[in-house]
Design a protein around this motif. Structure first.
Motif, PDB file in Angstrom:
ATOM      1  N   GLY A   9       0.825  -1.204   0.000  1.00  9.39           N
ATOM      2  CA  GLY A   9       0.000   0.000   0.000  1.00  9.39           C
ATOM      3  C   GLY A   9       0.853   1.244   0.000  1.00  9.39           C
ATOM      4  N   HIS A  10       0.282   2.341  -0.477  1.00  7.17           N
ATOM      5  CA  HIS A  10       0.993   3.614  -0.512  1.00  7.17           C
ATOM      6  C   HIS A  10       0.725   4.392   0.770  1.00  7.17           C
ATOM      7  CE1 HIS A  10       1.996   2.985  -4.703  1.00  7.17           C
ATOM      8  NE2 HIS A  10       0.725   2.673  -4.942  1.00  7.17           N
ATOM      9  N   GLY A  11       1.590   5.324   1.057  1.00  5.09           N
ATOM     10  CA  GLY A  11       1.359   6.205   2.189  1.00  5.09           C
ATOM     11  C   GLY A  11       2.154   5.834   3.420  1.00  5.09           C
ATOM     12  N   GLY A  12       1.913   6.563   4.483  1.00  3.58           N
ATOM     13  CA  GLY A  12       2.650   6.383   5.722  1.00  3.58           C
ATOM     14  C   GLY A  12       1.945   5.469   6.686  1.00  3.58           C
ATOM     15  N   PRO A  13       2.200   5.626   7.989  1.00  2.00           N
ATOM     16  CA  PRO A  13       1.659   4.699   8.988  1.00  2.00           C
ATOM     17  C   PRO A  13       0.137   4.705   9.080  1.00  2.00           C
ATOM     18  CG  PRO A  13       2.940   6.478  10.001  1.00  2.00           C
ATOM     19  CD  PRO A  13       3.128   6.596   8.543  1.00  2.00           C
ATOM     20  N   VAL A  14      -0.516   5.819   8.766  1.00  4.69           N
ATOM     21  CA  VAL A  14      -1.984   5.863   8.870  1.00  4.69           C
ATOM     22  C   VAL A  14      -2.610   4.918   7.854  1.00  4.69           C
ATOM     23  CG1 VAL A  14      -4.026   7.300   8.597  1.00  4.69           C
ATOM     24  CG2 VAL A  14      -2.015   8.210   9.777  1.00  4.69           C
ATOM     25  N   VAL A  15      -2.122   4.984   6.593  1.00  2.37           N
ATOM     26  CA  VAL A  15      -2.652   4.102   5.559  1.00  2.37           C
ATOM     27  C   VAL A  15      -2.355   2.648   5.902  1.00  2.37           C
ATOM     28  CG1 VAL A  15      -2.480   3.448   3.122  1.00  2.37           C
ATOM     29  CG2 VAL A  15      -2.477   5.865   3.772  1.00  2.37           C
ATOM     30  N   ALA A  16      -1.121   2.372   6.343  1.00  2.06           N
ATOM     31  CA  ALA A  16      -0.735   0.999   6.687  1.00  2.06           C
ATOM     32  C   ALA A  16      -1.597   0.455   7.814  1.00  2.06           C
ATOM     33  CB  ALA A  16       0.741   0.958   7.074  1.00  2.06           C
ATOM     34  N   SER A  17      -1.888   1.284   8.802  1.00  2.34           N
ATOM     35  CA  SER A  17      -2.702   0.820   9.932  1.00  2.34           C
ATOM     36  C   SER A  17      -4.138   0.532   9.485  1.00  2.34           C
ATOM     37  CB  SER A  17      -2.695   1.865  11.057  1.00  2.34           C
ATOM     38  OG  SER A  17      -3.306   3.067  10.636  1.00  2.34           O
ATOM     39  N   ARG A  18      -4.658   1.312   8.523  1.00  9.46           N
ATOM     40  CA  ARG A  18      -6.015   1.068   8.032  1.00  9.46           C
ATOM     41  C   ARG A  18      -6.078  -0.216   7.194  1.00  9.46           C
ATOM     42  NH1 ARG A  18      -8.499   7.019   6.290  1.00  9.46           N
ATOM     43  NH2 ARG A  18      -8.493   7.899   8.414  1.00  9.46           N
ATOM     44  N   VAL A  19      -5.045  -0.465   6.393  1.00  9.10           N
ATOM     45  CA  VAL A  19      -4.982  -1.708   5.633  1.00  9.10           C
ATOM     46  C   VAL A  19      -4.932  -2.900   6.579  1.00  9.10           C
ATOM     47  CG1 VAL A  19      -3.548  -3.087   4.056  1.00  9.10           C
ATOM     48  CG2 VAL A  19      -3.920  -0.656   3.602  1.00  9.10           C
ATOM     49  N   LEU A  20      -4.106  -2.770   7.635  1.00 12.37           N
ATOM     50  CA  LEU A  20      -4.000  -3.849   8.617  1.00 12.37           C
ATOM     51  C   LEU A  20      -5.331  -4.087   9.307  1.00 12.37           C
ATOM     52  CD1 LEU A  20      -2.324  -5.885  10.224  1.00 12.37           C
ATOM     53  CD2 LEU A  20      -1.658  -4.023  11.763  1.00 12.37           C
ATOM     54  N   ALA A  21      -6.011  -3.006   9.661  1.00 11.56           N
ATOM     55  CA  ALA A  21      -7.310  -3.142  10.324  1.00 11.56           C
ATOM     56  C   ALA A  21      -8.316  -3.837   9.416  1.00 11.56           C
ATOM     57  CB  ALA A  21      -7.823  -1.765  10.741  1.00 11.56           C
ATOM     58  N   ALA A  22      -8.278  -3.514   8.106  1.00 14.53           N
ATOM     59  CA  ALA A  22      -9.207  -4.148   7.161  1.00 14.53           C
ATOM     60  C   ALA A  22      -8.918  -5.634   7.017  1.00 14.53           C
ATOM     61  CB  ALA A  22      -9.111  -3.447   5.800  1.00 14.53           C
ATOM     62  N   VAL A  23      -7.639  -5.993   6.975  1.00 21.76           N
ATOM     63  CA  VAL A  23      -7.253  -7.402   6.859  1.00 21.76           C
ATOM     64  C   VAL A  23      -7.689  -8.178   8.095  1.00 21.76           C
ATOM     65  CG1 VAL A  23      -5.283  -8.977   6.737  1.00 21.76           C
ATOM     66  CG2 VAL A  23      -5.335  -6.953   5.287  1.00 21.76           C
ATOM     67  N   LEU A  24      -7.497  -7.596   9.263  1.00 26.13           N
ATOM     68  CA  LEU A  24      -7.906  -8.260  10.504  1.00 26.13           C
ATOM     69  C   LEU A  24      -9.427  -8.401  10.566  1.00 26.13           C
ATOM     70  CD1 LEU A  24      -5.505  -6.532  13.081  1.00 26.13           C
ATOM     71  CD2 LEU A  24      -5.321  -8.834  12.126  1.00 26.13           C
TER      72      LEU A  24
END
Length: 367
Positions: A9-24
């Motif tokens: 994914g693109h972006g910084g920690p906010v985007v990464a944390s949202r992707v992680l939350a969606a996967v979980l």
């Protein structure tokens, strides 16, 4: 279900944390601590010593510690343990084959030959146990306390050992009033070096507290350096029974032959510092020369390994004693089995089926 695709994914920690939350939220879960290494062990990709080496490598504080952990991860220690187990397994299998299948005409080893074999195995155990101190030093490090009277040069020595100006250096006695701790690598070993307040009687309550802290830190340390000002031409009384006496400021002394026995250095010029490091390492490792010496191939034995090997050595010693006293071979076999189990515990292997397999494959029983 196992998802092998990677998600980018693109972006910084906010985007990464949202992707992680969606996967979980979709049903995935976070990996447990050590889960991937645990899976590798259960799938036969690593033995327990190699699994432990993963964390040792992560926690390595020096190149030497990393090299030792890498060697263990490559299987050096595991190979030693497997070789030791193979020798024990062969001995147990031969003895139990003689006990359980006398009608097969298996030629039992004479008592003396069996004793020599077990003595040889005990020597192998001793060789592995001899690496326990090396492993402890590389994992846990060594605490070194710099002690002595005010203005002896303790802070200057700390800076020399660290290779940086960490402590304030002043001609005013009593500048250091509390302990200063820093980590350093000496000869590839991790050290925690403690600069303590000058040890002297004082009416100043703040300095007195610093002196008390200095004594407690020194007593808890693995090694203690008693640093004295050689230019004062004093005959210093020992502060600790096992201290290293170090004479600082020898560059200001005209007649060095008159100095008391000790390691002569000059923190100002750097003279003698390498000799001091060599002496520190020799005292810490128990070897006459440790500076620049390559780490042994088997250095990563830890407390768990040591305890297992000590138990195995105890059972092996009991087996030898039973054999020498003429006790029934069944009792000797019980102790050998226990030793085999203790050694197998190190790499995560032990079991009766393995002994039976060795018996049938080696002696062709049941043809």
């Amino acid at each position: 279900m196992c998802i092998r695709d990677r998600i980018s994914g693109h972006g910084g920690p906010v985007v990464a944390s949202r992707v992680l939350a969606a996967v979980l939220a979709a049903g995935a879960r976070m990996a447990r601590p050590g889960e991937f290494t645990e899976r590798a062990f259960h799938n036969g990709k690593l033995d327990l010593t190699q699994a432990e080496a993963v964390m040792d490598l992560i926690n390595a504080q020096t190149d030497r510690a990393a090299k030792a952990a890498s060697g263990q991860l490559e299987g050096r220690l595991g190979s030693e343990i497997h070789a030791l187990r193979a020798r024990l397994l062969e001995t147990v299998a031969h003895l139990e084959a003689f006990i359980d299948f006398p009608e097969e005409g298996i030629d039992p080893e004479s008592g003396e030959v069996l004793r020599q074999r077990m003595e040889s195995i005990r020597g192998h155990l001793d060789g592995l146990l001899a690496t326990a101190n090396e492993g402890r030093l590389l994992r846990e490090g060594i605490t070194l306390a710099l002690c002595g009277a005010p203005n002896a040069g303790k802070s200057s020595l700390l800076n020399r050992l660290l290779g940086m100006e960490r402590a304030i250096v002043s001609e005013t006695a009593g500048t250091t009033r509390d302990t200063i701790e820093e980590r350093a690598s000496l000869g590839g070993y991790p050290f925690r070096v403690i600069d303590t307040a000058g040890l002297r009687e004082t009416e100043d309550p703040v300095e007195r507290e610093g002196v008390e802290r200095a004594r407690r830190a020194a007593e808890a340390a693995d090694l203690r350096i008693h640093l004295v000002d050689a230019a004062e031409h004093l005959s210093p009384a020992s502060l600790f029974a096992d201290e290293l006496l170090v004479l600082n400021k020898v560059d200001l002394v005209a007649d060095r032959d008159a100095l008391p026995a000790g390691i002569q250095i000059s923190c100002r010029s750097g003279e003698g510092i390498e000799n001091l490091v060599q002496a520190i390492l020799a005292k810490a490792t128990g070897r006459s020369s440790a500076l620049g010496e390559a780490a042994p191939d088997v250095t990563a034995i830890n407390t768990r390994h040591r305890d297992c090997l000590l138990k195995a050595k105890g059972h092996l010693g009991a087996a030898i004693s039973l054999l020498e006293s003429g006790e029934p071979p069944e009792l000797v076999a019980v102790e050998l089995r226990s030793a085999l189990g203790d050694v197998g515990e190190i790499v995560g292997e032990a079991g009766t089926e393995e002994i039976l397999g060795k018996i049938f494959s080696s002696f062709c029983i049941g043809k």
